[in-house]
Design a protein around this motif. Structure first.
Motif: not given
Length: 148
Positions: A28-48
């Motif tokens: 969509g409008t989200a760049s790789t960098d934006e996805r990296w910054r927002t999705e990484t902590p979100y997914v890590a929280e789900l894992i945790s």
């Protein structure tokens, strides 16, 4: 059904930015960098929230790429992470990206040897990986063998 071409060389990259673009494409409008910054902590929280990870844990990161989740989990929990990836260049870049003595990366065949010698991981993650495997059932079995 036609023939299928399996080409793992698509994961051969020269640098971390190129690897990031393969791991998380623009959406969509989200760049790789934006996805990296927002999705990484979100997914890590789900894992945790779904796994018991402590500083004594050994986490198997199957299909680790450059170690995106490994780096985040080590920062959060101080755990040890064993990254496994078919791409030699992703494995090499993962050591540079994660920059932790609590991380190492190896090929799937090396994981087999470590498990045969007694290695047992406490938990595992595999994100956006099995759909890229030639034989997902074999990779799933490899992951199961590596767990306690």
């Amino acid at each position: 059904m036609g023939s299928v071409t399996y080409f793992p060389g698509v994961f051969s990259v020269n640098d971390i930015p190129s690897a990031m673009k393969i791991i998380l494409t623009t959406e969509g409008t989200a760049s790789t960098d934006e996805r990296w910054r927002t999705e990484t902590p979100y997914v890590a929280e789900l894992i945790s929230n779904s796994m018991q990870i402590t500083s004594d844990s050994i986490v198997l990161d199957y299909g680790c790429g450059i170690g995106r989740m490994a780096k985040e989990l080590i920062a959060r929990h101080g755990c040890r992470v064993l990254g496994v990836d078919i791409s030699p260049t992703m494995r090499a870049l993962s050591v540079l990206y994660v920059q932790s003595d609590r991380f190492m990366a190896c090929a799937p065949e090396m994981l087999d040897g470590l498990v045969d010698k007694g290695l047992a991981c406490d938990t595992s993650i595999s994100m956006w990986v099995l759909q890229h495997c030639l034989e997902p059932a074999s990779d799933s079995q490899r992951i199961r063998r590596a767990l306690h």
